[in-house]
Design a protein around this motif. Structure first.
Motif, PDB file in Angstrom:
ATOM      1  N   LEU A 239       0.830  -1.206   0.000  1.00  0.00           N
ATOM      2  CA  LEU A 239       0.000   0.000   0.000  1.00  0.00           C
ATOM      3  C   LEU A 239       0.865   1.256   0.000  1.00  0.00           C
ATOM      4  CD1 LEU A 239      -2.944  -0.820   2.431  1.00  0.00           C
ATOM      5  CD2 LEU A 239      -3.113  -0.170   0.040  1.00  0.00           C
ATOM      6  N   ALA A 240       1.916   1.262   0.793  1.00  0.00           N
ATOM      7  CA  ALA A 240       2.813   2.421   0.860  1.00  0.00           C
ATOM      8  C   ALA A 240       3.486   2.654  -0.496  1.00  0.00           C
ATOM      9  CB  ALA A 240       3.861   2.223   1.952  1.00  0.00           C
ATOM     10  N   LYS A 241       3.944   1.559  -1.138  1.00  0.00           N
ATOM     11  CA  LYS A 241       4.579   1.686  -2.449  1.00  0.00           C
ATOM     12  C   LYS A 241       3.580   2.175  -3.490  1.00  0.00           C
ATOM     13  CE  LYS A 241       8.277  -1.667  -1.820  1.00  0.00           C
ATOM     14  NZ  LYS A 241       8.801  -2.964  -2.223  1.00  0.00           N
ATOM     15  N   SER A 242       2.354   1.631  -3.449  1.00  0.00           N
ATOM     16  CA  SER A 242       1.315   2.047  -4.389  1.00  0.00           C
ATOM     17  C   SER A 242       0.979   3.530  -4.199  1.00  0.00           C
ATOM     18  CB  SER A 242       0.055   1.220  -4.220  1.00  0.00           C
ATOM     19  OG  SER A 242       0.287  -0.118  -4.580  1.00  0.00           O
ATOM     20  N   GLU A 243       0.869   3.922  -2.939  1.00  0.00           N
ATOM     21  CA  GLU A 243       0.567   5.323  -2.635  1.00  0.00           C
ATOM     22  C   GLU A 243       1.687   6.230  -3.139  1.00  0.00           C
ATOM     23  OE1 GLU A 243      -0.507   8.220   1.172  1.00  0.00           O
ATOM     24  OE2 GLU A 243       0.025   6.136   1.532  1.00  0.00           O
ATOM     25  N   GLN A 244       2.916   5.803  -2.912  1.00  0.00           N
ATOM     26  CA  GLN A 244       4.081   6.582  -3.367  1.00  0.00           C
ATOM     27  C   GLN A 244       4.086   6.688  -4.895  1.00  0.00           C
ATOM     28  OE1 GLN A 244       7.840   4.800  -2.284  1.00  0.00           O
ATOM     29  NE2 GLN A 244       8.757   6.814  -1.910  1.00  0.00           N
ATOM     30  N   LEU A 245       3.799   5.564  -5.556  1.00  0.00           N
ATOM     31  CA  LEU A 245       3.732   5.548  -7.018  1.00  0.00           C
ATOM     32  C   LEU A 245       2.637   6.476  -7.526  1.00  0.00           C
ATOM     33  CD1 LEU A 245       4.500   2.008  -8.234  1.00  0.00           C
ATOM     34  CD2 LEU A 245       4.224   3.891  -9.822  1.00  0.00           C
ATOM     35  N   LEU A 246       1.460   6.382  -6.908  1.00  0.00           N
ATOM     36  CA  LEU A 246       0.342   7.229  -7.318  1.00  0.00           C
ATOM     37  C   LEU A 246       0.642   8.713  -7.086  1.00  0.00           C
ATOM     38  CD1 LEU A 246      -2.710   5.115  -6.116  1.00  0.00           C
ATOM     39  CD2 LEU A 246      -2.060   5.623  -8.472  1.00  0.00           C
ATOM     40  N   ARG A 247       1.285   9.024  -5.966  1.00  0.00           N
ATOM     41  CA  ARG A 247       1.657  10.422  -5.696  1.00  0.00           C
ATOM     42  C   ARG A 247       2.642  10.925  -6.754  1.00  0.00           C
ATOM     43  NH1 ARG A 247      -0.111  12.423  -0.779  1.00  0.00           N
ATOM     44  NH2 ARG A 247      -0.706  10.840   0.722  1.00  0.00           N
ATOM     45  N   GLY A 248       3.596  10.079  -7.120  1.00  0.00           N
ATOM     46  CA  GLY A 248       4.552  10.449  -8.160  1.00  0.00           C
ATOM     47  C   GLY A 248       3.862  10.684  -9.494  1.00  0.00           C
ATOM     48  N   GLN A 249       2.951   9.786  -9.854  1.00  0.00           N
ATOM     49  CA  GLN A 249       2.211   9.956 -11.108  1.00  0.00           C
ATOM     50  C   GLN A 249       1.342  11.210 -11.079  1.00  0.00           C
ATOM     51  OE1 GLN A 249       0.141   6.248 -11.495  1.00  0.00           O
ATOM     52  NE2 GLN A 249       1.848   5.223 -12.510  1.00  0.00           N
ATOM     53  N   LEU A 250       0.733  11.475  -9.919  1.00  0.00           N
ATOM     54  CA  LEU A 250      -0.091  12.665  -9.773  1.00  0.00           C
ATOM     55  C   LEU A 250       0.760  13.925  -9.940  1.00  0.00           C
ATOM     56  CD1 LEU A 250      -2.869  13.874  -9.123  1.00  0.00           C
ATOM     57  CD2 LEU A 250      -2.254  13.757  -6.708  1.00  0.00           C
ATOM     58  N   THR A 251       1.936  13.926  -9.338  1.00  0.00           N
ATOM     59  CA  THR A 251       2.847  15.065  -9.455  1.00  0.00           C
ATOM     60  C   THR A 251       3.269  15.266 -10.911  1.00  0.00           C
ATOM     61  OG1 THR A 251       3.650  14.681  -7.211  1.00  0.00           O
ATOM     62  CG2 THR A 251       5.035  16.017  -8.627  1.00  0.00           C
ATOM     63  N   GLU A 252       3.596  14.165 -11.596  1.00  0.00           N
ATOM     64  CA  GLU A 252       3.978  14.252 -13.006  1.00  0.00           C
ATOM     65  C   GLU A 252       2.822  14.764 -13.858  1.00  0.00           C
ATOM     66  OE1 GLU A 252       5.506  10.527 -14.440  1.00  0.00           O
ATOM     67  OE2 GLU A 252       6.943  10.373 -12.787  1.00  0.00           O
ATOM     68  N   THR A 253       1.622  14.280 -13.572  1.00  0.00           N
ATOM     69  CA  THR A 253       0.437  14.703 -14.320  1.00  0.00           C
ATOM     70  C   THR A 253       0.162  16.182 -14.088  1.00  0.00           C
ATOM     71  OG1 THR A 253      -0.501  12.486 -14.156  1.00  0.00           O
ATOM     72  CG2 THR A 253      -2.022  14.265 -14.701  1.00  0.00           C
ATOM     73  N   GLU A 254       0.266  16.621 -12.835  1.00  0.00           N
ATOM     74  CA  GLU A 254       0.059  18.041 -12.529  1.00  0.00           C
ATOM     75  C   GLU A 254       1.078  18.909 -13.262  1.00  0.00           C
ATOM     76  OE1 GLU A 254       0.334  18.089  -8.272  1.00  0.00           O
ATOM     77  OE2 GLU A 254      -1.824  17.927  -8.003  1.00  0.00           O
ATOM     78  N   ALA A 255       2.329  18.480 -13.264  1.00  0.00           N
ATOM     79  CA  ALA A 255       3.377  19.237 -13.952  1.00  0.00           C
ATOM     80  C   ALA A 255       3.102  19.291 -15.457  1.00  0.00           C
ATOM     81  CB  ALA A 255       4.747  18.622 -13.676  1.00  0.00           C
ATOM     82  N   ALA A 256       2.691  18.161 -16.028  1.00  0.00           N
ATOM     83  CA  ALA A 256       2.386  18.119 -17.467  1.00  0.00           C
ATOM     84  C   ALA A 256       1.204  19.038 -17.780  1.00  0.00           C
ATOM     85  CB  ALA A 256       2.083  16.693 -17.906  1.00  0.00           C
ATOM     86  N   LEU A 257       0.190  19.012 -16.926  1.00  0.00           N
ATOM     87  CA  LEU A 257      -0.971  19.884 -17.135  1.00  0.00           C
ATOM     88  C   LEU A 257      -0.588  21.351 -17.016  1.00  0.00           C
ATOM     89  CD1 LEU A 257      -3.782  17.920 -15.247  1.00  0.00           C
ATOM     90  CD2 LEU A 257      -3.611  18.326 -17.701  1.00  0.00           C
ATOM     91  N   ARG A 258       0.283  21.685 -16.059  1.00  0.00           N
ATOM     92  CA  ARG A 258       0.756  23.066 -15.911  1.00  0.00           C
ATOM     93  C   ARG A 258       1.520  23.513 -17.164  1.00  0.00           C
ATOM     94  NH1 ARG A 258       3.072  21.874 -11.222  1.00  0.00           N
ATOM     95  NH2 ARG A 258       1.425  21.681  -9.732  1.00  0.00           N
TER      96      ARG A 258
END
Length: 116
Positions: free
Chosen positions: A23-42
Motif C-alpha cells: 500500500l505504501a509503495k502504491s501510494e508513493q507511485l500514485l503520488r509520483g504519477q499525480l505530481t507528473e500529471t500536474e506538472a504536465a498539465l501546468r
C-alpha cells in the motif's frame, strides 16, 4: 493448537506487513504519477496560454493594420471627393459666368433695340 494459532498469527502479521508495504509503495507511485500529471498539465496550460497570447497579438496587429489601411483609404476618398467638389464648383461658376454674359448680352441687345 497453540502452535497452529501462533503460526497463523505470524502469517497474518507477515501478510499485514506485506500489504502495508505494498500500500505504501502504491501510494508513493500514485503520488509520483499525480505530481507528473500536474506538472504536465501546468506545462500544457502555460503553452496554451502562450499560444493564445500570440494569437491575440497577431489579431490585434491585423486589426491595427486594417484600421490604418481604412484610415488611408478614407483620406484618399475624402481628398478625391473634395477635389471633385472643387472641380464641380469651378465648372458651375464658369457656366454661371457664361450664362450671365449671355443673358446680359441679350438684355443689352434688347435694350439697344428698344432704345432705337
Amino acid at each position: 493448537l497453540e502452535d497452529t494459532q501462533a503460526a497463523v498469527l505470524r502469517k497474518l502479521t507477515e501478510s499485514e506487513g506485506t500489504l502495508t508495504e505494498m500500500l505504501a509503495k502504491s501510494e508513493q507511485l500514485l503520488r509520483g504519477q499525480l505530481t507528473e500529471t500536474e506538472a504536465a498539465l501546468r506545462r500544457e496550460a502555460n503553452n496554451s496560454e502562450r499560444v493564445l497570447q500570440d494569437n491575440i497579438a497577431a489579431v490585434s496587429c491585423d486589426v491595427r493594420q486594417s484600421i490604418l489601411s481604412l484610415d488611408g483609404k478614407m483620406e484618399e476618398y475624402d481628398a478625391s471627393v473634395s477635389s471633385r467638389l472643387v472641380e464641380s464648383k469651378h465648372s458651375f461658376e464658369g457656366k454661371l459666368g457664361q450664362s450671365e454674359k449671355s443673358i446680359f448680352g441679350r438684355v443689352g441687345g434688347s435694350e439697344q433695340a428698344v432704345a432705337r
